[in-house]
Design a protein around this motif. Structure first.
Motif, mmCIF file in Angstrom:
data_model
loop_
_atom_site.group_PDB
_atom_site.id
_atom_site.type_symbol
_atom_site.label_atom_id
_atom_site.label_comp_id
_atom_site.label_asym_id
_atom_site.label_seq_id
_atom_site.Cartn_x
_atom_site.Cartn_y
_atom_site.Cartn_z
ATOM 1 N N LEU A 219 -30.515 -9.337 -26.335
ATOM 2 C CA LEU A 219 -30.071 -10.444 -27.182
ATOM 3 C C LEU A 219 -29.481 -11.587 -26.362
ATOM 4 C CD1 LEU A 219 -28.546 -8.348 -30.096
ATOM 5 C CD2 LEU A 219 -30.599 -9.763 -30.183
ATOM 6 N N ALA A 220 -28.795 -11.258 -25.281
ATOM 7 C CA ALA A 220 -28.191 -12.297 -24.439
ATOM 8 C C ALA A 220 -29.256 -13.163 -23.782
ATOM 9 C CB ALA A 220 -27.300 -11.656 -23.381
ATOM 10 N N CYS A 221 -30.369 -12.570 -23.383
ATOM 11 C CA CYS A 221 -31.406 -13.345 -22.691
ATOM 12 C C CYS A 221 -32.119 -14.306 -23.630
ATOM 13 C CB CYS A 221 -32.403 -12.413 -22.000
ATOM 14 S SG CYS A 221 -33.748 -11.839 -23.043
ATOM 15 N N LEU A 222 -31.919 -14.140 -24.939
ATOM 16 C CA LEU A 222 -32.555 -15.025 -25.921
ATOM 17 C C LEU A 222 -31.605 -16.103 -26.432
ATOM 18 C CD1 LEU A 222 -34.475 -12.330 -28.039
ATOM 19 C CD2 LEU A 222 -35.413 -13.821 -26.264
ATOM 20 N N ALA A 223 -30.477 -16.276 -25.757
ATOM 21 C CA ALA A 223 -29.466 -17.229 -26.227
ATOM 22 C C ALA A 223 -30.013 -18.651 -26.343
ATOM 23 C CB ALA A 223 -28.257 -17.204 -25.295
ATOM 24 N N GLU A 224 -30.974 -19.003 -25.481
ATOM 25 C CA GLU A 224 -31.559 -20.350 -25.526
ATOM 26 C C GLU A 224 -32.593 -20.487 -26.640
ATOM 27 O OE1 GLU A 224 -33.108 -21.471 -21.715
ATOM 28 O OE2 GLU A 224 -31.483 -20.457 -20.656
ATOM 29 N N TYR A 225 -32.895 -19.390 -27.310
ATOM 30 C CA TYR A 225 -33.911 -19.387 -28.369
ATOM 31 C C TYR A 225 -33.294 -18.791 -29.637
ATOM 32 C CZ TYR A 225 -36.967 -20.011 -24.327
ATOM 33 O OH TYR A 225 -37.559 -20.477 -23.181
#
Length: 488
Positions: A219-225
């Motif tokens: 979930l953290a890696c999708l913060a920009e999306y």
């Protein structure tokens, strides 16, 4: 005088022997064109050409004079797929055919002569003088020879390709023989020789799910999306199937009651229902609520909760591809630093317009750092610009040497098969616990509920599954003497 006679679906030749007795010989074909061709062969060769099996003389019942050289048939198929398939599928099939037959015909020759020395000379090829000599047994023997045999530790003892690639070879050969069996094309009758060769069942994979640390990382890696982040949160914390989330509207999310309503609907004259046609409601747990409360859906004509960039409903495959590419760049790509060749392959995929089939075909000569281009060969040679994101990876990559050598080499120094490269990448991703998709997100929901000792009956109700499926997949994760808890 001989003539054709059709009985039922199959043709036969009627003729009178030397004693003027009417004889019948079955041709074992339902094609009138093939039957006419065999009649012509029979009239040229005479009754002596008939053998006891009822076919014509020669292997597979075909007169030697009418046999087709294998290279002629393969060349014809290569030209056929280049004409009838798009460029990507055409390149894939030609590459597979080259792996199977070698440089048998002009269409399978390497674009650069120097590339030949990087082909494993010990690797078996499927060979025959004539097309009609390729029997089921011969094809089966070839597929068995190239299949890898591994020990219990996964080390390859012999063979060249995995089960997935072997199945790809079988599929391509099946298409080749379907092409060859087209009435009027070649003197070949009977059924497809590959038809009786079964697909290999791929090794059964256990249910894979995200542990708490992996959930947080995903979930953290999708913060920009934001849209993708909330969608993945819904998949993980509500256990929805891919299409169930794609069909959600604003009315289906009830934060006040804490429920997601998964139900059949008709929108814009398109009807959709959940799997098995069963509507259900799923409770919004604490973690999911935090994402839903912050999410502000873009406006869309039909009130889609997760609209695509054009404001419509996501196509399921387009969504999966979008999620996969974002995960590849943000979650998986950083884990490849220890493997420069794989890192280089993924960098080219992410930061250029080349597909995997193009990437595995690249040689060192195709990369021109001075002009900052990659030369990709399809029907024509295209110069693909090396942009600022890709340039540092290419400059740091130390595999340059012989200009005809593969740019991306496998462990033996040879060019990768596309499927084998894909398998190797996923092997690394799984070791690093970053290889996730909608299936794993949904399994995470079921598994985490089982870990929290939620009953299999309740899990089945929440997931829209049968209790038997839930027991099969998740019951083994259930501990004892722990109260129900839907939060994780």
């Amino acid at each position: 005088m001989a003539y054709l006679k059709k009985r039922g679906n199959f043709w036969s030749i009627k003729y009178r022997d030397e004693n003027n007795v009417l004889q019948t010989k079955a041709l074992n074909t339902d094609s009138e064109q093939i039957a006419k061709g065999k009649l012509g062969d029979f009239e040229k060769l005479g009754p002596a050409a008939i053998i006891k099996t009822g076919g014509l003389s020669g292997a597979a019942g075909v007169p030697a004079a009418t046999k087709t050289p294998l290279e002629t048939a393969v060349q014809g198929f290569v030209e056929h797929i280049k004409t009838h398939l798009n460029s990507e599928n055409g390149v894939k099939n030609v590459s597979v055919l080259r792996s199977i037959f070698g440089e048998l015909c002009p269409g399978l020759e390497f674009a650069r002569v120097g590339s030949r020395k990087y082909v494993d000379q010990n690797r078996p090829l499927l060979s025959a003088v004539h097309l009609q000599d390729l029997t089921t047994a011969k094809v089966q023997d070839y597929l068995q020879k190239i299949l890898q045999v591994k020990d219990k530790n996964g080390r390859v003892l012999r063979g060249y390709v995995g089960k997935k690639t072997r199945n790809r070879y079988r599929e391509t050969l099946h298409l080749f023989f379907e092409y060859a069996l087209t009435p009027g094309r070649y003197s070949m009758s009977g059924e497809n020789p590959v038809k009786k060769i079964k697909y290999l069942k791929l090794d059964k994979l256990e249910v894979r799910f995200l542990k708490i640390a992996a959930i947080n990382k995903q979930l953290a890696c999708l913060a920009e999306y934001p849209l993708l982040q909330v969608m993945v949160a819904v998949y993980i914390f509500a256990g929805l199937r891919r299409d169930e989330a794609l069909w959600l509207t604003h009315d289906d999310i009830d934060l006040e009651r804490g429920l997601i309503d998964v139900h059949g609907k008709t929108i814009d004259r398109k009807h959709w229902e959940p799997k098995n046609g069963e509507n259900r409601q799923v409770r919004i747990n604490t973690r999911l609520r935090s994402y839903l409360e912050q999410y502000k859906p873009a406006s869309s004509e039909h009130g889609w909760f997760f609209p695509n960039p054009a404001g419509g409903r996501w196509d399921r495959d387009a969504f999966s591809e979008h999620l996969r590419k974002v995960n590849l760049e943000k979650l998986q790509f950083p884990e490849l630093k220890a493997n420069p060749a794989l890192e280089m392959a993924v960098a080219i995929y992410l930061y250029s317009t080349l597909d995997w089939c193009d990437i595995v075909a690249l040689t060192n000569k195709d990369v021109d750092l001075q002009k900052k281009v990659i030369r990709a060969k399809k029907k024509y040679t295209w110069n693909i610009p090396i942009n600022d994101k890709l340039l540092p990876f290419i400059e740091a990559y130390c595999a340059f040497g012989d200009e005809d050598a593969p740019l991306i080499k496998d462990s033996k120094g040879n060019a990768w098969e596309e499927d084998d490269l894909d398998d190797e990448l996923h092997k690394v991703y799984r070791e690093k616990e970053v290889d996730w998709s909608c299936d794993e997100y949904r399994h995470t929901y079921g598994t985490q509920l089982a870990i929290n000792n939620v009953s299999t009956r309740k899990i089945a109700m929440l997931m829209g599954n049968s209790e038997e499926i839930v027991i099969k997949h998740y019951a083994k994760f259930t501990p004892k003497d722990i109260p129900d808890n839907l939060d994780f």
